[in-house]
Design an enzyme around this catalytic site. Structure first.
Site, PDB file in Angstrom:
ATOM      1  N   HIS A 147       0.824  -1.212   0.000  1.00 51.07           N
ATOM      2  CA  HIS A 147       0.000   0.000   0.000  1.00 51.07           C
ATOM      3  C   HIS A 147       0.857   1.260   0.000  1.00 51.07           C
ATOM      4  O   HIS A 147       0.742   2.119  -0.873  1.00 51.07           O
ATOM      5  CB  HIS A 147      -0.929  -0.003   1.222  1.00 51.07           C
ATOM      6  CG  HIS A 147      -1.910   1.123   1.229  1.00 51.07           C
ATOM      7  ND1 HIS A 147      -1.575   2.400   1.625  1.00 51.07           N
ATOM      8  CD2 HIS A 147      -3.216   1.158   0.868  1.00 51.07           C
ATOM      9  CE1 HIS A 147      -2.650   3.181   1.514  1.00 51.07           C
ATOM     10  NE2 HIS A 147      -3.648   2.451   1.053  1.00 51.07           N
ATOM     11  N   GLU A 178       1.183   3.951  -3.026  1.00 50.30           N
ATOM     12  CA  GLU A 178       1.057   5.347  -2.631  1.00 50.30           C
ATOM     13  C   GLU A 178       2.334   5.986  -2.092  1.00 50.30           C
ATOM     14  O   GLU A 178       2.283   7.114  -1.602  1.00 50.30           O
ATOM     15  CB  GLU A 178      -0.055   5.481  -1.586  1.00 50.30           C
ATOM     16  CG  GLU A 178      -1.432   5.088  -2.116  1.00 50.30           C
ATOM     17  CD  GLU A 178      -2.554   5.382  -1.144  1.00 50.30           C
ATOM     18  OE1 GLU A 178      -2.264   5.909  -0.045  1.00 50.30           O
ATOM     19  OE2 GLU A 178      -3.720   5.094  -1.479  1.00 50.30           O
TER      20      GLU A 178
END
Length: 266
Positions: A147, A178
């Site tokens: 993530h 991200e």
């Protein structure tokens, strides 16, 4: 005194059908490893909790509700074990919520995320390498995508990539959706490797929305489409980390350490 013991397995959650299998597998393994403990579930994403209830009629507790129920049912010894990958914002928020209930139980201890201790990186690197048997082919690379976060704990991903490299897994790469390492960093490393074929694997507890859309989605900007545009043959494998026995074993050891640390300090 008759002690009632429980393990509260805390996950971010998922609303993707089929992805829940990774969470269920982890919870089942906790129950098998700690037979004297009842295993309960809590999700931290209120959005997912609401979606599951509206769509499926499935009621899932958040952390405060789960702890309230355990206290009301007379549980005395509680172990809270998150299924997070790193010690980021979600873990910090969960700890704050849990600590507010310390006075409701005889004992309470909190386990740590997957990548906490130095040995965790070694063990996860081995699980990742075993999950990519195709890497005996020099033209194939495995890219594990997590993530990512602005939290300083994001450095865990680079540390994991370094550990894989140090173990000789030159064609295993780690990226994040991200944060860093991002897709451009991974692209540059793939070019140097000379790989022609890429296996995309989620470095996520569940193969949920990020896996379906950001990693393996067919839309613009996904890792799949970006790598295909670079000329790679790309294979997506949608399997959450919770589905790997080796990952579940790391979490179980974190529970043992939490219980052991509490007893030694108590």
């Amino acid at each position: 005194m008759d002690y009632k013991r429980a393990i509260l397995a805390v996950s971010f959650g998922t609303s993707c059908k089929g992805a829940m299998a990774a969470i269920e597998a982890a919870e089942k393994s906790f129950g098998a490893a700690f037979e004297d403990y009842e295993v309960r579930r809590a999700f931290t994403s209120e959005r997912i909790i609401a979606k599951l209830e509206a769509r499926d009629g499935m009621e899932t507790d958040n952390v405060p509700r789960a702890l309230e129920k355990l206290a009301g049912e007379g549980y005395s010894d509680i172990v809270v074990q998150p299924t997070y990958i790193i010690n980021g914002y979600e873990y910090e928020l969960m700890r704050e919520q849990v600590y507010g209930y310390r006075d409701r139980f005889e004992t309470m201890c909190i386990g740590t995320p997957l990548l906490t201790y130095d040995s965790d990186y070694e063990r996860l690197a081995e699980v990742m390498a075993e999950a990519a048997p195709q890497l005996t082919d020099d033209g194939t690379a495995a890219v594990f995508v997590g993530h990512g976060t602005e939290h300083c704990a994001n450095s865990a991903y680079a540390a994991l990539a370094y550990r894989l490299n140090a173990r000789g897994h030159k064609n295993c790469f780690v990226g994040t959706v991200e944060a860093f390492p991002d897709i451009e960093d991974v692209k540059s490393r793939l070019r140097i490797s000379g790989a022609k074929r890429v296996i995309l694997k989620p470095l996520l507890m569940v193969a949920g929305e990020h896996a379906l859309n950001d990693i393996c989605g067919s839309g613009e900007g996904s890792w799949l489409t970006e790598l295909e545009a670079e000329g790679y043959e790309v294979i997506c494998e949608r399997r959450g980390l919770g589905e790997y026995e080796g990952v579940r074993a790391i979490f179980a050891d974190h529970i043992r350490m939490a219980i052991g640390d509490h007893k030694s300090n108590g």
